[in-house]
Write a protein that holds these residues in place. Structure first.
Motif, PDB file in Angstrom:
ATOM      1  N   HIS A  69       0.848  -1.198   0.000  1.00  0.00           N
ATOM      2  CA  HIS A  69       0.000   0.000   0.000  1.00  0.00           C
ATOM      3  C   HIS A  69       0.876   1.239   0.000  1.00  0.00           C
ATOM      4  O   HIS A  69       1.809   1.342   0.813  1.00  0.00           O
ATOM      5  CB  HIS A  69      -0.919  -0.022   1.221  1.00  0.00           C
ATOM      6  CG  HIS A  69      -1.887  -1.175   1.208  1.00  0.00           C
ATOM      7  ND1 HIS A  69      -1.481  -2.476   1.407  1.00  0.00           N
ATOM      8  CD2 HIS A  69      -3.220  -1.228   0.962  1.00  0.00           C
ATOM      9  CE1 HIS A  69      -2.539  -3.282   1.300  1.00  0.00           C
ATOM     10  NE2 HIS A  69      -3.603  -2.544   1.022  1.00  0.00           N
ATOM     11  N   VAL A  70       0.580   2.148  -0.910  1.00  0.00           N
ATOM     12  CA  VAL A  70       1.365   3.370  -1.069  1.00  0.00           C
ATOM     13  C   VAL A  70       0.415   4.566  -1.042  1.00  0.00           C
ATOM     14  O   VAL A  70      -0.807   4.393  -1.173  1.00  0.00           O
ATOM     15  CB  VAL A  70       2.175   3.321  -2.387  1.00  0.00           C
ATOM     16  CG1 VAL A  70       3.241   2.234  -2.332  1.00  0.00           C
ATOM     17  CG2 VAL A  70       1.257   3.091  -3.592  1.00  0.00           C
ATOM     18  N   ASP A  71       1.001   5.765  -0.855  1.00  0.00           N
ATOM     19  CA  ASP A  71       0.123   6.941  -0.715  1.00  0.00           C
ATOM     20  C   ASP A  71      -0.007   7.747  -1.994  1.00  0.00           C
ATOM     21  O   ASP A  71      -0.723   8.744  -2.026  1.00  0.00           O
ATOM     22  CB  ASP A  71       0.592   7.827   0.446  1.00  0.00           C
ATOM     23  CG  ASP A  71       1.935   8.489   0.170  1.00  0.00           C
ATOM     24  OD1 ASP A  71       2.517   8.271  -0.920  1.00  0.00           O
ATOM     25  OD2 ASP A  71       2.415   9.228   1.045  1.00  0.00           O
ATOM     26  N   MET A  75       5.052   7.158  -4.896  1.00  0.00           N
ATOM     27  CA  MET A  75       5.548   6.071  -4.054  1.00  0.00           C
ATOM     28  C   MET A  75       5.376   4.717  -4.757  1.00  0.00           C
ATOM     29  O   MET A  75       6.222   3.838  -4.636  1.00  0.00           O
ATOM     30  CB  MET A  75       4.856   6.059  -2.679  1.00  0.00           C
ATOM     31  CG  MET A  75       5.580   5.198  -1.641  1.00  0.00           C
ATOM     32  SD  MET A  75       4.670   4.963  -0.080  1.00  0.00           S
ATOM     33  CE  MET A  75       5.215   6.332   0.899  1.00  0.00           C
ATOM     34  N   ALA A  76       4.302   4.579  -5.533  1.00  0.00           N
ATOM     35  CA  ALA A  76       4.120   3.331  -6.296  1.00  0.00           C
ATOM     36  C   ALA A  76       5.302   3.130  -7.241  1.00  0.00           C
ATOM     37  O   ALA A  76       5.871   2.040  -7.338  1.00  0.00           O
ATOM     38  CB  ALA A  76       2.803   3.374  -7.082  1.00  0.00           C
ATOM     39  N   SER A  78       8.184   4.090  -6.888  1.00  0.00           N
ATOM     40  CA  SER A  78       9.429   3.801  -6.176  1.00  0.00           C
ATOM     41  C   SER A  78       9.550   2.326  -5.792  1.00  0.00           C
ATOM     42  O   SER A  78      10.599   1.884  -5.342  1.00  0.00           O
ATOM     43  CB  SER A  78       9.544   4.683  -4.923  1.00  0.00           C
ATOM     44  OG  SER A  78       8.723   4.165  -3.888  1.00  0.00           O
ATOM     45  N   VAL A  79       8.474   1.554  -5.951  1.00  0.00           N
ATOM     46  CA  VAL A  79       8.559   0.116  -5.628  1.00  0.00           C
ATOM     47  C   VAL A  79       8.452  -0.778  -6.865  1.00  0.00           C
ATOM     48  O   VAL A  79       8.730  -1.968  -6.789  1.00  0.00           O
ATOM     49  CB  VAL A  79       7.508  -0.317  -4.569  1.00  0.00           C
ATOM     50  CG1 VAL A  79       7.668   0.477  -3.291  1.00  0.00           C
ATOM     51  CG2 VAL A  79       6.090  -0.241  -5.082  1.00  0.00           C
ATOM     52  N   VAL A 122       0.606  -3.331  -6.088  1.00  0.00           N
ATOM     53  CA  VAL A 122       0.579  -2.028  -5.394  1.00  0.00           C
ATOM     54  C   VAL A 122      -0.799  -1.398  -5.505  1.00  0.00           C
ATOM     55  O   VAL A 122      -1.474  -1.543  -6.530  1.00  0.00           O
ATOM     56  CB  VAL A 122       1.602  -1.003  -5.957  1.00  0.00           C
ATOM     57  CG1 VAL A 122       2.995  -1.293  -5.494  1.00  0.00           C
ATOM     58  CG2 VAL A 122       1.531  -0.879  -7.460  1.00  0.00           C
ATOM     59  N   VAL A 124      -3.068   2.343  -4.019  1.00  0.00           N
ATOM     60  CA  VAL A 124      -3.304   3.519  -3.172  1.00  0.00           C
ATOM     61  C   VAL A 124      -4.721   3.394  -2.642  1.00  0.00           C
ATOM     62  O   VAL A 124      -5.680   3.511  -3.404  1.00  0.00           O
ATOM     63  CB  VAL A 124      -3.155   4.845  -3.959  1.00  0.00           C
ATOM     64  CG1 VAL A 124      -3.435   6.042  -3.043  1.00  0.00           C
ATOM     65  CG2 VAL A 124      -1.777   4.970  -4.596  1.00  0.00           C
ATOM     66  N   ILE A 134       0.272   5.727   5.955  1.00  0.00           N
ATOM     67  CA  ILE A 134       1.394   5.523   5.021  1.00  0.00           C
ATOM     68  C   ILE A 134       2.256   6.784   4.949  1.00  0.00           C
ATOM     69  O   ILE A 134       3.482   6.739   5.000  1.00  0.00           O
ATOM     70  CB  ILE A 134       0.878   5.160   3.606  1.00  0.00           C
ATOM     71  CG1 ILE A 134       0.028   3.896   3.643  1.00  0.00           C
ATOM     72  CG2 ILE A 134       2.060   4.978   2.643  1.00  0.00           C
ATOM     73  CD1 ILE A 134      -0.869   3.715   2.420  1.00  0.00           C
ATOM     74  N   ARG A 135       1.577   7.920   4.901  1.00  0.00           N
ATOM     75  CA  ARG A 135       2.286   9.198   4.813  1.00  0.00           C
ATOM     76  C   ARG A 135       3.151   9.429   6.053  1.00  0.00           C
ATOM     77  O   ARG A 135       4.304   9.822   5.957  1.00  0.00           O
ATOM     78  CB  ARG A 135       1.263  10.331   4.695  1.00  0.00           C
ATOM     79  CG  ARG A 135       1.523  11.225   3.511  1.00  0.00           C
ATOM     80  CD  ARG A 135       0.271  11.957   3.067  1.00  0.00           C
ATOM     81  NE  ARG A 135      -0.199  11.455   1.792  1.00  0.00           N
ATOM     82  CZ  ARG A 135      -1.414  11.686   1.308  1.00  0.00           C
ATOM     83  NH1 ARG A 135      -2.304  12.371   1.998  1.00  0.00           N
ATOM     84  NH2 ARG A 135      -1.739  11.206   0.125  1.00  0.00           N
ATOM     85  N   PRO A 140       6.320   2.289   2.288  1.00  0.00           N
ATOM     86  CA  PRO A 140       5.186   1.508   1.780  1.00  0.00           C
ATOM     87  C   PRO A 140       4.789   0.442   2.801  1.00  0.00           C
ATOM     88  O   PRO A 140       5.648  -0.077   3.518  1.00  0.00           O
ATOM     89  CB  PRO A 140       5.728   0.872   0.491  1.00  0.00           C
ATOM     90  CG  PRO A 140       7.208   0.988   0.568  1.00  0.00           C
ATOM     91  CD  PRO A 140       7.545   2.107   1.504  1.00  0.00           C
TER      92      PRO A 140
END
Ligand code: TXA
Ligand code: MG
Length: 323
Positions: A69-71, A75-76, A78-79, A122, A124, A134-135, A140
């Protein structure tokens, strides 16, 4: 029992509590948090030991990959190792929301998260508490649904209370999940989109944005599976669940019918919403409540064979499967 259960209002997302939850995540602990689909059992996705404890707490085999889970799209990205045009368009249309994108992973995502697969799921989430967590954690968060392996997903904090044990440091109780069914999972690879798990974002919704989407064949039992939710049996209450055509007679013993159409007379029936979104939002909490009654059966009236009901039918079939 989890160590601590704290109520938190989605519209306020108490900063002190979010900060505490974020600190626990960064310290390698498990935190249960609400999302719009179902509650997640979260840990720092970049910490292999923390991720291992998710599998322990759930009793989940290490062959099942977790959703990260990303914000944000940032961030998505980045993974994942690739961000194809289809991902950009789906994210633009459906994030934050109940859609998981499966893409090649970056090395920093531990193999534990993805069950050794070269791809990572992934998403959000569209929930203020999940996003705030997450923030604040600034990492993540890997999270499966917060239920024991093969069980019913939780859509309220009370569903988690007895099931996951003291390994969970904190449960954030943000009230009922609005969508109520797990996210749609779609894999994007080599220019092709494959629907791995149906959800309330339908195949047609996806196709309206990116064109043709293939539906994955269910994986044979016991083999390495790209999608654990594709097990024939999954999402099950303890009480036997029977899928029945409208107007079917009651089986012997004590039980309840869940109907979306008019229930017959002389049987104990629960009138479910006839609208698929409202039905999905109510389904798991209804099943959790009935499961606590120790009935002989729960009979569910088979929903209409229409695209808006596809994800609901998928979960009911898996809950009804006996193996
Ligand atoms: O709505 C949801 O997706 C919830 C909330 C908490 O976000 N999470 C959830 O997680 O349902 P879980 O672990 O119960 O289901 C994960 C699903 C699997 O069924 C599988 O289809 C897919 O995610 N998945 C994750 N990573 C994958 C990968 N690398 N390849 C294929 N499928 C993957
Ligand atoms: Mg699950």
């Amino acid at each position: 029992m989890p160590r601590k259960i704290s109520q938190i209002r989605p519209d306020i997302a108490d900063p002190a509590l979010i900060a505490e939850a974020a600190r626990l995540i960064r310290a390698g602990k498990l935190v249960v948090f609400p999302t719009e689909t179902v509650y997640g059992l979260g840990a720092n996705a970049l910490d292999p030991a923390a991720v291992a404890s998710i599998f322990e707490a759930k009793g989940r085999p290490a062959t099942s990959p977790l959703i990260v889970h990303v914000d944000s799209v940032e961030m998505a990205r980045s993974v994942v190792a690739e961000w194809p045009d289809a991902a950009a368009r789906l994210a633009e249309r459906f994030w934050p929301g109940p859609l998981t994108l499966v893409l090649p992973k970056q090395d920093k995502i531990p193999a534990r998260v993805t069950a050794g697969l070269a791809t990572v799921g992934v998403r959000v989430p569209r929930h203020p508490i999940a996003l705030a967590l997450i923030r604040a954690a600034q990492v993540p968060i890997a999270a499966p649904s917060a239920n024991p392996f093969m069980g019913l997903s939780p859509t309220e904090a009370c569903h988690v209370r007895t099931s996951l044990g003291s390994r969970v440091a904190l449960v954030l109780d943000g009230g009922p999940s609005s969508v109520g069914l797990e996210s749609t999972v779609v894999a994007l690879k080599e220019g092709e989109a494959v629907l791995l798990r149906p959800g309330m974002i339908s195949r047609a919704d996806l196709e309206a944005v990116i064109g043709p989407v293939r539906v994955a064949a269910a994986e044979p039992e016991g083999e390495a599976h790209p999608a654990p939710g594709m097990h024939a049996r999954h999402y099950s209450p303890k009480t036997p669940l029977l899928l029945r055509p409208p107007g079917a007679p009651a089986p012997p013993g004590r039980g309840v019918f869940l109907c979306w159409s008019e229930p017959g007379s002389g049987i104990r029936a629960i009138q479910m919403p006839a609208d698929p979104r409202a039905y999905a939002a109510a389904l798991y909490s209804t099943l959790h409540a009935l499961d606590a009654e120790n009935l002989d059966w729960i009979a569910v009236e088979c929903p209409p064979h229409q695209p808006e009901w596809a994800a609901i039918l998928d979960r009911l079939r898996r809950a009804a499967a006996t193996s």
